[in-house]
Design an enzyme around this catalytic site. Structure first.
Site, short mmCIF file in Angstrom:
data_model
loop_
_atom_site.label_atom_id
_atom_site.label_comp_id
_atom_site.label_asym_id
_atom_site.label_seq_id
_atom_site.Cartn_x
_atom_site.Cartn_y
_atom_site.Cartn_z
N GLY A 15 0.77 -1.24 0.00
CA GLY A 15 0.00 0.00 0.00
C GLY A 15 0.80 1.29 0.00
O GLY A 15 1.72 1.48 -0.81
N ARG A 36 6.58 -6.71 8.86
CA ARG A 36 6.70 -8.06 9.43
C ARG A 36 6.93 -9.13 8.37
O ARG A 36 7.56 -10.14 8.63
CB ARG A 36 5.40 -8.41 10.19
N TYR A 155 -10.81 2.30 15.61
CA TYR A 155 -9.87 2.72 14.56
C TYR A 155 -9.79 4.25 14.51
O TYR A 155 -8.70 4.82 14.50
CB TYR A 155 -10.28 2.16 13.19
N LYS A 159 -6.65 6.99 15.20
CA LYS A 159 -6.20 8.03 14.27
C LYS A 159 -6.38 9.43 14.86
O LYS A 159 -5.61 10.34 14.54
CB LYS A 159 -6.91 7.87 12.91
N GLY A 186 -8.12 9.94 2.60
CA GLY A 186 -9.41 9.24 2.61
C GLY A 186 -9.17 7.86 2.01
O GLY A 186 -8.07 7.32 2.13
N THR A 190 -5.71 -0.33 -1.11
CA THR A 190 -4.49 -1.04 -0.69
C THR A 190 -4.96 -2.37 -0.09
O THR A 190 -6.09 -2.79 -0.32
CB THR A 190 -3.76 -0.23 0.40
N GLU A 191 -4.13 -2.97 0.74
CA GLU A 191 -4.57 -4.18 1.44
C GLU A 191 -5.37 -3.85 2.71
O GLU A 191 -5.77 -4.73 3.46
CB GLU A 191 -3.36 -5.05 1.79
P1 NDP Z 1 -1.81 -1.90 3.94
O1 NDP Z 1 -2.49 -2.97 4.71
O2 NDP Z 1 -1.70 -2.06 2.47
O3 NDP Z 1 -0.35 -1.66 4.55
C1 NDP Z 1 -0.10 -1.64 5.92
C2 NDP Z 1 1.39 -1.81 6.18
O4 NDP Z 1 1.62 -1.78 7.59
C3 NDP Z 1 1.91 -3.14 5.68
O5 NDP Z 1 3.16 -2.93 5.07
C4 NDP Z 1 2.08 -3.98 6.94
O6 NDP Z 1 3.17 -4.86 6.74
C5 NDP Z 1 2.42 -2.89 7.97
N1 NDP Z 1 2.12 -3.27 9.35
C6 NDP Z 1 0.90 -3.53 9.88
N2 NDP Z 1 1.03 -3.89 11.16
C7 NDP Z 1 2.36 -3.86 11.46
C8 NDP Z 1 3.12 -4.13 12.61
N3 NDP Z 1 2.55 -4.54 13.75
N4 NDP Z 1 4.47 -4.01 12.57
C9 NDP Z 1 5.07 -3.63 11.41
N5 NDP Z 1 4.40 -3.34 10.28
C10 NDP Z 1 3.06 -3.47 10.30
O7 NDP Z 1 -2.58 -0.56 4.30
P2 NDP Z 1 -2.34 0.97 3.86
O8 NDP Z 1 -1.16 1.13 3.02
O9 NDP Z 1 -3.64 1.47 3.37
O10 NDP Z 1 -2.10 1.62 5.30
C11 NDP Z 1 -0.97 2.39 5.63
C12 NDP Z 1 -1.39 3.47 6.62
O11 NDP Z 1 -2.31 4.34 5.99
C13 NDP Z 1 -2.07 2.96 7.88
O12 NDP Z 1 -1.59 3.69 8.99
C14 NDP Z 1 -3.54 3.28 7.63
O13 NDP Z 1 -4.24 3.46 8.84
C15 NDP Z 1 -3.42 4.56 6.85
N6 NDP Z 1 -4.56 4.94 6.03
C16 NDP Z 1 -5.07 4.08 5.07
C17 NDP Z 1 -6.14 4.46 4.30
C18 NDP Z 1 -6.76 3.56 3.29
O14 NDP Z 1 -7.93 3.81 2.89
N7 NDP Z 1 -6.10 2.53 2.82
C19 NDP Z 1 -6.74 5.80 4.45
C20 NDP Z 1 -6.14 6.61 5.48
C21 NDP Z 1 -5.07 6.19 6.21
P3 NDP Z 1 3.31 -6.35 7.33
O15 NDP Z 1 1.95 -6.97 7.31
O16 NDP Z 1 4.31 -6.97 6.41
O17 NDP Z 1 3.85 -6.14 8.71
C1 8X3 Z 2 -8.75 4.71 6.42
C2 8X3 Z 2 -9.88 5.51 5.85
O1 8X3 Z 2 -12.38 5.91 6.01
O2 8X3 Z 2 -11.64 3.63 5.69
O3 8X3 Z 2 -8.10 5.43 7.41
O4 8X3 Z 2 -11.34 4.70 7.81
S1 8X3 Z 2 -11.36 4.91 6.38
#
Ligand code: NDP
Ligand code: 8X3
Length: 257
Positions: A15, A36, A155, A159, A186, A190-191
């Protein structure tokens, strides 16, 4: 010769974090990548190092493991000292149940990763930045740290905490040259939703169905731009939303077919 700045990215295997790793690599920054999933992380490290003339170090670690983080920090002191930018991106949502039906294990995973993990790693890196009087902490917050939605109590709570930590940290660092920013997206495809729904692909797919969410790359561009402002400019916050999303629960769906 001036050493190349090192950018540390947590959650680099997928992501937004993965997109940040690629964006910073393409601009010639050395990287320290954390997550991880070891195989993915090592593969990414090799790939980026092969494609660009940069040094990439990978650390396989769960950010919730405070003791292990401290050991790693001890064994990799020079990298911590060299870190110019820390991108606190690793994070997750688990479940979408109302609080009264919520799973306490899900809550703990969110709180321990999104709040405590972010704090642990920041605590290890930041003293070096303060000592050098240089550096930049970029937190990946969320629209969910500004607006709540049903089923998002925990969640969103994590945040909102990231938002509060970002603001307070800026005050702690007032008078130093260390910058603190938050990038709050927003919907990003991603995953994230696959993780939120514990691997249920159908539910995850539905989140992005017939709408145009952000891509990890859209967010990475904002992060890179933030990091590359002149030293006297601190971009405190960016709220970046898909055009199709006016608010967390207002997502425009196009007609299919
Ligand atoms: P993904 O699930 O695609 O990526 C999350 C990443 O975090 C992975 O690389 C995962 O790697 C890592 N991760 C999760 N838990 C741990 C841990 N305990 N230790 C180390 N690494 C960890 O999600 P996104 O890219 O979407 O999320 C990234 C950030 O963006 C997050 O903080 C999320 O809250 C935020 N966000 C996402 C949005 C969305 O709509 N997608 C919107 C707004 C914010 P691994 O599993 O290999 O450890
Ligand atoms: C991730 C965005 O709206 O799915 O932070 O919570 S939402």
């Amino acid at each position: 010769m001036q050493e190349r700045p090192l950018v540390m990215i947590t959650g680099a295997t997928s992501g937004i974090g993965l997109a940040c790793a690629k964006a910073f690599a393409a601009k010639g920054y050395d990287l320290l990548l954390i997550a991880r999933r070891e195989q993915r992380l090592q593969q990414l490290g090799k790939e980026l190092q092969g494609q660009h003339s940069i040094e990439v170090t990978t650390l396989t670690v769960d950010l919730r493991q405070r003791q292990r983080l401290q050991e790693l920090a001890h064994n990799h002191q020079p990298l911590l000292t060299k870190t110019a930018v820390l991108i606190n991106n690793a994070g997750l949502a688990r479940g979408l149940a109302p609080l009264h039906g919520g799973d306490v294990d899900d809550w703990e995973e969110m709180v321990d990763t999104n709040i405590k993990g972010l704090l642990y790693i920041t605590r290890l890196v930041l003293p070096h930045m303060v000592e050098k009087n240089a550096g930049h902490i970029i937190n990946i917050g969320s629209i969910a740290g500004r607006r709540v939605y049903p089923g998002g109590a925990v969640y969103c709570g994590t945040k909102f905490a990231v938002s509060g930590i970002t603001e307070a940290l800026r005050m702690d660092l007032h008078g130093t040259a260390v910058r603190v920013s938050t990038i709050d997206p927003g919907l990003v495809e991603t995953e994230f939703s696959l993780v939120r729904f514990h691997g249920d692909t159908a539910s995850a797919k539905k989140v992005y169905q017939n709408t145009r969410p952000l891509r990890g790359e859209d967010v990475a561009e904002a992060v890179l731009w933030t990091a590359e402002r002149p030293k006297h400019v601190n971009v405190q916050e960016i709220l970046i939303m898909p055009t199709d999303q006016a608010a967390p629960t207002m997502v425009h769906r196009h007609r299919s077919g």
